[in-house]
Design an enzyme around this catalytic site. Structure first.
Site, PDB file in Angstrom:
ATOM      1  N   ASP A 197      -6.471   5.990  -0.330  1.00 16.37           N
ATOM      2  CA  ASP A 197      -7.774   5.743  -0.978  1.00 16.37           C
ATOM      3  C   ASP A 197      -7.944   6.703  -2.152  1.00 16.37           C
ATOM      4  O   ASP A 197      -7.516   7.856  -2.086  1.00 16.37           O
ATOM      5  CB  ASP A 197      -8.923   6.003   0.018  1.00 16.37           C
ATOM      6  CG  ASP A 197      -9.205   4.799   0.891  1.00 16.37           C
ATOM      7  OD1 ASP A 197      -8.409   3.849   0.882  1.00 16.37           O
ATOM      8  OD2 ASP A 197     -10.242   4.820   1.597  1.00 16.37           O
ATOM      9  N   ASP A 199     -10.662   8.092  -3.154  1.00 13.16           N
ATOM     10  CA  ASP A 199     -11.749   9.071  -3.026  1.00 13.16           C
ATOM     11  C   ASP A 199     -11.495  10.118  -1.944  1.00 13.16           C
ATOM     12  O   ASP A 199     -12.385  10.906  -1.618  1.00 13.16           O
ATOM     13  CB  ASP A 199     -13.072   8.342  -2.755  1.00 13.16           C
ATOM     14  CG  ASP A 199     -12.960   7.355  -1.607  1.00 13.16           C
ATOM     15  OD1 ASP A 199     -12.092   7.537  -0.745  1.00 13.16           O
ATOM     16  OD2 ASP A 199     -13.753   6.387  -1.587  1.00 13.16           O
ATOM     17  N   TRP A 259     -14.894  -5.591   1.661  1.00 12.21           N
ATOM     18  CA  TRP A 259     -14.766  -4.360   2.449  1.00 12.21           C
ATOM     19  C   TRP A 259     -14.473  -4.626   3.930  1.00 12.21           C
ATOM     20  O   TRP A 259     -15.161  -5.422   4.561  1.00 12.21           O
ATOM     21  CB  TRP A 259     -16.056  -3.541   2.320  1.00 12.21           C
ATOM     22  CG  TRP A 259     -15.970  -2.207   3.000  1.00 12.21           C
ATOM     23  CD1 TRP A 259     -15.605  -1.027   2.429  1.00 12.21           C
ATOM     24  CD2 TRP A 259     -16.236  -1.949   4.379  1.00 12.21           C
ATOM     25  NE1 TRP A 259     -15.610  -0.039   3.378  1.00 12.21           N
ATOM     26  CE2 TRP A 259     -15.989  -0.579   4.579  1.00 12.21           C
ATOM     27  CE3 TRP A 259     -16.630  -2.744   5.458  1.00 12.21           C
ATOM     28  CZ2 TRP A 259     -16.142   0.033   5.813  1.00 12.21           C
ATOM     29  CZ3 TRP A 259     -16.772  -2.140   6.702  1.00 12.21           C
ATOM     30  CH2 TRP A 259     -16.540  -0.757   6.866  1.00 12.21           C
ATOM     31  N   GLU A 262      -8.980  -4.710   6.859  1.00 11.74           N
ATOM     32  CA  GLU A 262      -7.551  -4.743   6.474  1.00 11.74           C
ATOM     33  C   GLU A 262      -6.761  -3.595   7.104  1.00 11.74           C
ATOM     34  O   GLU A 262      -5.578  -3.752   7.424  1.00 11.74           O
ATOM     35  CB  GLU A 262      -7.418  -4.748   4.939  1.00 11.74           C
ATOM     36  CG  GLU A 262      -7.444  -3.401   4.219  1.00 11.74           C
ATOM     37  CD  GLU A 262      -8.748  -2.625   4.348  1.00 11.74           C
ATOM     38  OE1 GLU A 262      -9.787  -3.225   4.629  1.00 11.74           O
ATOM     39  OE2 GLU A 262      -8.712  -1.388   4.167  1.00 11.74           O
ATOM     40  N   ASP A 263      -7.428  -2.461   7.330  1.00 10.18           N
ATOM     41  CA  ASP A 263      -6.728  -1.333   7.957  1.00 10.18           C
ATOM     42  C   ASP A 263      -6.474  -1.603   9.447  1.00 10.18           C
ATOM     43  O   ASP A 263      -5.418  -1.258   9.984  1.00 10.18           O
ATOM     44  CB  ASP A 263      -7.510  -0.021   7.747  1.00 10.18           C
ATOM     45  CG  ASP A 263      -8.990  -0.136   8.107  1.00 10.18           C
ATOM     46  OD1 ASP A 263      -9.500  -1.259   8.278  1.00 10.18           O
ATOM     47  OD2 ASP A 263      -9.652   0.916   8.226  1.00 10.18           O
ATOM     48  N   MET A 289     -14.200  13.428   1.312  1.00  6.45           N
ATOM     49  CA  MET A 289     -14.378  12.151   0.620  1.00  6.45           C
ATOM     50  C   MET A 289     -15.437  12.346  -0.452  1.00  6.45           C
ATOM     51  O   MET A 289     -16.547  12.781  -0.161  1.00  6.45           O
ATOM     52  CB  MET A 289     -14.773  11.023   1.577  1.00  6.45           C
ATOM     53  CG  MET A 289     -14.788   9.661   0.872  1.00  6.45           C
ATOM     54  SD  MET A 289     -14.754   8.241   1.967  1.00  6.45           S
ATOM     55  CE  MET A 289     -16.451   7.739   1.855  1.00  6.45           C
ATOM     56  N   HIS A 292     -19.734   8.311  -2.460  1.00  8.67           N
ATOM     57  CA  HIS A 292     -19.888   7.063  -3.233  1.00  8.67           C
ATOM     58  C   HIS A 292     -20.723   6.063  -2.449  1.00  8.67           C
ATOM     59  O   HIS A 292     -20.828   6.136  -1.222  1.00  8.67           O
ATOM     60  CB  HIS A 292     -18.520   6.444  -3.554  1.00  8.67           C
ATOM     61  CG  HIS A 292     -17.772   5.965  -2.334  1.00  8.67           C
ATOM     62  ND1 HIS A 292     -18.000   4.753  -1.752  1.00  8.67           N
ATOM     63  CD2 HIS A 292     -16.790   6.553  -1.603  1.00  8.67           C
ATOM     64  CE1 HIS A 292     -17.188   4.593  -0.716  1.00  8.67           C
ATOM     65  NE2 HIS A 292     -16.452   5.687  -0.591  1.00  8.67           N
ATOM     66  N   ARG A 294     -21.409   1.781  -1.795  1.00  9.02           N
ATOM     67  CA  ARG A 294     -20.555   0.597  -1.772  1.00  9.02           C
ATOM     68  C   ARG A 294     -20.471   0.021  -3.174  1.00  9.02           C
ATOM     69  O   ARG A 294     -21.481  -0.136  -3.857  1.00  9.02           O
ATOM     70  CB  ARG A 294     -21.147  -0.425  -0.787  1.00  9.02           C
ATOM     71  CG  ARG A 294     -20.376  -1.711  -0.593  1.00  9.02           C
ATOM     72  CD  ARG A 294     -19.105  -1.612   0.233  1.00  9.02           C
ATOM     73  NE  ARG A 294     -19.127  -0.631   1.303  1.00  9.02           N
ATOM     74  CZ  ARG A 294     -19.650  -0.840   2.520  1.00  9.02           C
ATOM     75  NH1 ARG A 294     -20.220  -1.971   2.823  1.00  9.02           N
ATOM     76  NH2 ARG A 294     -19.603   0.095   3.434  1.00  9.02           N
TER      77      ARG A 294
HETATM   78  C1  UD2 Z   1     -12.825   2.815   4.438  1.00 13.55           C
HETATM   79  C2  UD2 Z   1     -11.393   3.238   4.601  1.00 13.55           C
HETATM   80  C3  UD2 Z   1     -10.510   2.474   3.614  1.00 13.55           C
HETATM   81  C4  UD2 Z   1     -10.663   0.984   3.800  1.00 13.55           C
HETATM   82  C5  UD2 Z   1     -12.131   0.628   3.694  1.00 13.55           C
HETATM   83  C6  UD2 Z   1     -12.390  -0.808   4.052  1.00 13.55           C
HETATM   84  C7  UD2 Z   1     -11.653   5.520   5.269  1.00 13.55           C
HETATM   85  C8  UD2 Z   1     -11.582   6.919   4.889  1.00 13.55           C
HETATM   86  N1  UD2 Z   1     -11.306   4.640   4.347  1.00 13.55           N
HETATM   87  O1  UD2 Z   1     -13.218   3.280   3.157  1.00 13.55           O
HETATM   88  O2  UD2 Z   1      -9.167   2.838   3.760  1.00 13.55           O
HETATM   89  O3  UD2 Z   1     -10.103   0.593   5.024  1.00 13.55           O
HETATM   90  O4  UD2 Z   1     -12.941   1.404   4.578  1.00 13.55           O
HETATM   91  O5  UD2 Z   1     -11.872  -1.684   3.123  1.00 13.55           O
HETATM   92  O6  UD2 Z   1     -11.991   5.187   6.365  1.00 13.55           O
HETATM   93  N2  UD2 Z   1     -11.770   0.773  -4.247  1.00 13.55           N
HETATM   94  C9  UD2 Z   1     -11.887   0.894  -5.635  1.00 13.55           C
HETATM   95  N3  UD2 Z   1     -12.856   0.230  -6.302  1.00 13.55           N
HETATM   96  C10 UD2 Z   1     -13.738  -0.576  -5.662  1.00 13.55           C
HETATM   97  C11 UD2 Z   1     -13.634  -0.688  -4.263  1.00 13.55           C
HETATM   98  C12 UD2 Z   1     -12.666   0.011  -3.580  1.00 13.55           C
HETATM   99  O7  UD2 Z   1     -11.121   1.608  -6.266  1.00 13.55           O
HETATM  100  O8  UD2 Z   1     -14.585  -1.156  -6.331  1.00 13.55           O
HETATM  101  C13 UD2 Z   1     -10.634   1.405  -3.534  1.00 13.55           C
HETATM  102  C14 UD2 Z   1     -10.668   2.903  -3.561  1.00 13.55           C
HETATM  103  O9  UD2 Z   1      -9.354   3.375  -3.501  1.00 13.55           O
HETATM  104  C15 UD2 Z   1     -11.421   3.204  -2.292  1.00 13.55           C
HETATM  105  C16 UD2 Z   1     -10.823   2.179  -1.338  1.00 13.55           C
HETATM  106  O10 UD2 Z   1     -10.649   1.033  -2.156  1.00 13.55           O
HETATM  107  O11 UD2 Z   1     -11.230   4.524  -1.853  1.00 13.55           O
HETATM  108  C17 UD2 Z   1     -11.687   1.872  -0.117  1.00 13.55           C
HETATM  109  O12 UD2 Z   1     -12.985   1.451  -0.487  1.00 13.55           O
HETATM  110  P1  UD2 Z   1     -14.291   2.325  -0.134  1.00 13.55           P
HETATM  111  O13 UD2 Z   1     -14.035   3.724  -0.497  1.00 13.55           O
HETATM  112  O14 UD2 Z   1     -15.457   1.664  -0.746  1.00 13.55           O
HETATM  113  O15 UD2 Z   1     -14.417   2.140   1.427  1.00 13.55           O
HETATM  114  P2  UD2 Z   1     -14.683   3.264   2.560  1.00 13.55           P
HETATM  115  O16 UD2 Z   1     -14.953   4.575   2.011  1.00 13.55           O
HETATM  116  O17 UD2 Z   1     -15.631   2.732   3.541  1.00 13.55           O
HETATM  117 MN    MN Z   2     -14.381   5.638   0.337  1.00 15.25          MN
END
Ligand code: UD2
Ligand code: MN
Length: 348
Positions: A197, A199, A259, A262-263, A289, A292, A294
């Site tokens: 990721d 972030d 969102w 997939e993981d 992290m 950020h 959504r």
């Molecule tokens: C969680 C998971 C992530 C993924 C996601 C669900 C953790 C720490 N991470 O992240 O691996 O499974 O849930 O999809 O649990 N991104 C962009 N631009 C966008 C949207 C996403 O660059 O507009 C990329 C970026 O690398 C980001 C990653 O996708 O870090 C995951 O998206 P998130 O950070 O919004 O999701 P998060 O933090 O819930």
């Molecule tokens: Mn994130």
């Protein structure tokens, strides 16, 4: 003895003397000549020496045509120590809003076209870091700022690939990571892939970015969740898989748009192959992290539970072997390879 006989005797003796003289000078000449030849052979024309020289040249040429950053004659270096002497453990992270790409570039002069390898030892693994990305430039900057020195302290041969989704269609993290894998292996035979990721910034360089016998999940804890594992089967954020492990599960599903899920799908694939997830100790597998909200274009995937129920029957035909995409551009920037890709949008 008459005068005539004496003269004859003298001329015969004279002949012997001349003959012996001639013989001696021929021997002397041969000795000098062979001395020269010896010199010539050992210094100029020794075929084995020439071969070695050609081998070196070939190695050098090969290394130039290999991955960016793979310039050195790795064959001549000893393997890096099992534990890098450069590790510092936990370190304080900084997120200065004034940070810019030029600063980070000037602090990482050893990195070329996104890649690096240790100068004085042969890295134990060659690792490709794959980062799915769109509209998170500041997060990318913070990550590059911390990750390059972090990976260098681990004495790895590595390259960073940012896979940038072109257009405004709904985001697909998993498919971008499949594209990252398929494009990175065109550059070099990376043995290990870190699915990362944008972030998440690692806090401790003892969290090694190398692959294990089993798929490895590197995020045990995050600042935002009190550094606790979210749930037992959690496999998101940052994951390390060897080329063989990733191929065995056919990579990620390409069908998770938006969102979530997939993981977990990847975890199911891993379990179907009777592999088990390993994790580093909780005190090193810690991340910050960057805060950020959504993102627009990455709304919750309402289909994720239904898709997860189908993984067992879908995984063979949905993954690396069915990933279709169009490359828009590949830019080899100083600190990362930026792959901009059109991955389409969900069917129906
Ligand atoms: C969680 C998971 C992530 C993924 C996601 C669900 C953790 C720490 N991470 O992240 O691996 O499974 O849930 O999809 O649990 N991104 C962009 N631009 C966008 C949207 C996403 O660059 O507009 C990329 C970026 O690398 C980001 C990653 O996708 O870090 C995951 O998206 P998130 O950070 O919004 O999701 P998060 O933090 O819930
Ligand atoms: Mn994130």
């Amino acid at each position: 003895m008459g005068l005539c006989t004496a003269a004859k005797k003298f001329s015969r003796r004279g002949k012997y003397v001349v003959l012996i003289g001639l013989l001696l000078s021929v021997l002397a000449w041969i000795a000098t000549f062979s001395g020269e030849t010896d010199k010539t052979i050992s210094f100029n024309f020794d075929p084995t020496l020439t071969l070695v020289r050609q081998d070196k040249l070939r190695d050098k040429l090969n290394s130039w045509t290999r991955a960016p950053g793979h310039w050195n004659l790795s064959t001549e270096k000893d393997e890096c120590p099992k534990e890098s002497p450069l590790l510092v453990g936990a370190s304080k992270l900084s997120f200065e809003s004034s940070l810019n790409l030029k600063d980070v570039e000037s602090k990482n002069k050893g990195v070329a076209k996104g890649a690096y390898e240790p100068a004085d030892c042969k890295a134990r693994q060659s690792v490709a870091i794959l980062i799915p990305h769109r509209n998170r430039e500041k997060h990318l900057l913070y990550l590059l700022h911390h990750l390059h020195p972090f990976l260098q302290r681990q004495q790895l041969h590595y390259a960073i690939y940012v896979i940038h989704q072109a257009g405004d269609a709904i985001f697909n993290r998993a498919k971008l990571l499949n594209v990252g894998y398929l494009e990175a292996i065109k550059d070099f035979s990376w043995e290990c892939f870190i699915l990362h990721d944008v972030d998440l910034v690692p806090e401790n360089d003892r969290n090694l970015y190398i692959c294990d016998q089993q798929p490895k999940h590197l995020v045990v804890g995050r600042n935002v969740t009190g550094y606790k594992l979210r749930y037992k089967g959690y496999f998101g954020g940052v994951t390390a898989m060897t080329k063989d492990q990733f191929l065995k599960v056919n990579g990620f599903s390409n069908n998770y748009w938006g969102w979530g899920g997939e993981d977990d799908d990847l975890r199911v694939r891993v379990e179907l192959q009777k592999m088990t997830i390993v994790r580093p100790p909780a005190d090193v597998a810690r991340y910050t992290m960057v805060f950020h909200k959504r993102d627009s274009g990455n709304q919750i995937n309402k289909n994720r539970m239904r898709l997860l129920g189908q993984t067992t029957k879908m995984w063979r035909n949905d993954g690396l072997n069915s990933c279709s995409y169009k490359i828009v551009s590949v830019e080899r920037m100083p600190l990362y390879v930026n792959i901009t890709v059109d991955i389409g949008q969900p069917q129906s």
